[in-house]
Design an enzyme around this catalytic site. Structure first.
Site, PDB file in Angstrom:
ATOM      1  N   GLY A  11       2.041  -4.648 -43.899  1.00  0.00           N
ATOM      2  CA  GLY A  11       2.696  -5.913 -44.210  1.00  0.00           C
ATOM      3  C   GLY A  11       2.711  -6.804 -42.983  1.00  0.00           C
ATOM      4  N   CYS A  12       3.697  -7.644 -42.909  1.00  0.00           N
ATOM      5  CA  CYS A  12       3.821  -8.608 -41.817  1.00  0.00           C
ATOM      6  C   CYS A  12       3.995  -7.902 -40.479  1.00  0.00           C
ATOM      7  CB  CYS A  12       5.024  -9.513 -42.091  1.00  0.00           C
ATOM      8  SG  CYS A  12       5.349 -10.669 -40.768  1.00  0.00           S
TER       9      CYS A  12
END
Length: 177
Positions: A11-12
């Site tokens: 993810g981020c």
């Protein structure tokens, strides 16, 4: 001191960086991009989804103080490895779950860890985390480094990053710096 590098995508990169930089045995964490087909991509390029890169963190750690397997335990606890190209509202191949291994030993440990998670029924669905060789790492722009530390009041940080940091601190409090 047994200095190693782990490169992880989940993810981020702001979330991953904020979590891993708090762990004892971790020297530094650098946000960047890996796994694509464009040289020196920008954040805008990667966010387009057209470069093939994942947002990653390179975790520089002392293997004598924290093992690669320990890092993977934290990694799998703070993101959903069962969603393909997605973490929450972040959608796209740049948010995929991946372990970019730097040695045959890291590959072996990663595959073993995933197998163990499957055998234990840790998740409701299959783990889709890629286990692939590390390739060229492209450091993200300077404003992405230590992003959560520098921007704790930013709405995304408050809504997404801070809860992951709290979860890690509760679950792995004995491993903090």
């Amino acid at each position: 001191m047994q200095q190693e590098i782990a490169t992880l995508a989940g993810g981020c990169f702001w979330c991953l960086e904020a979590v891993f930089e708090r762990l004892a045995g971790v020297g530094k964490v650098v946000s960047g991009y890996m796994g694509g087909q464009v040289d020196n991509p920008s954040y805008k390029d990667v966010c387009s989804g057209r470069t093939g890169h994942a947002e990653v963190v390179q975790v520089h750690f002392d293997a004598g103080k924290i093992s690669f397997d320990d890092l993977l335990e934290v990694f799998f606890a703070i993101h959903d490895p069962t969603t393909l190209n997605r973490q929450g509202n972040d959608v796209g191949s740049q948010y995929r779950s991946a372990i970019f291994y730097h040695s045959p030993e890291q590959e072996r440990v990663a595959r073993q860890h995933i197998k163990r998670l499957a055998e234990q029924g840790e998740f409701s669905g299959p783990v889709v985390t890629e286990v692939v060789p590390a390739v060229t790492f492209w450091k993200a722009e300077d404003y992405h480094q230590s992003y959560f530390e520098d921007n704790p009041q930013q709405p995304y940080c408050m809504a997404v990053v801070a809860p992951k940091v709290r979860k890690m601190m509760q679950k792995f409090g004995n491993r903090l710096k």
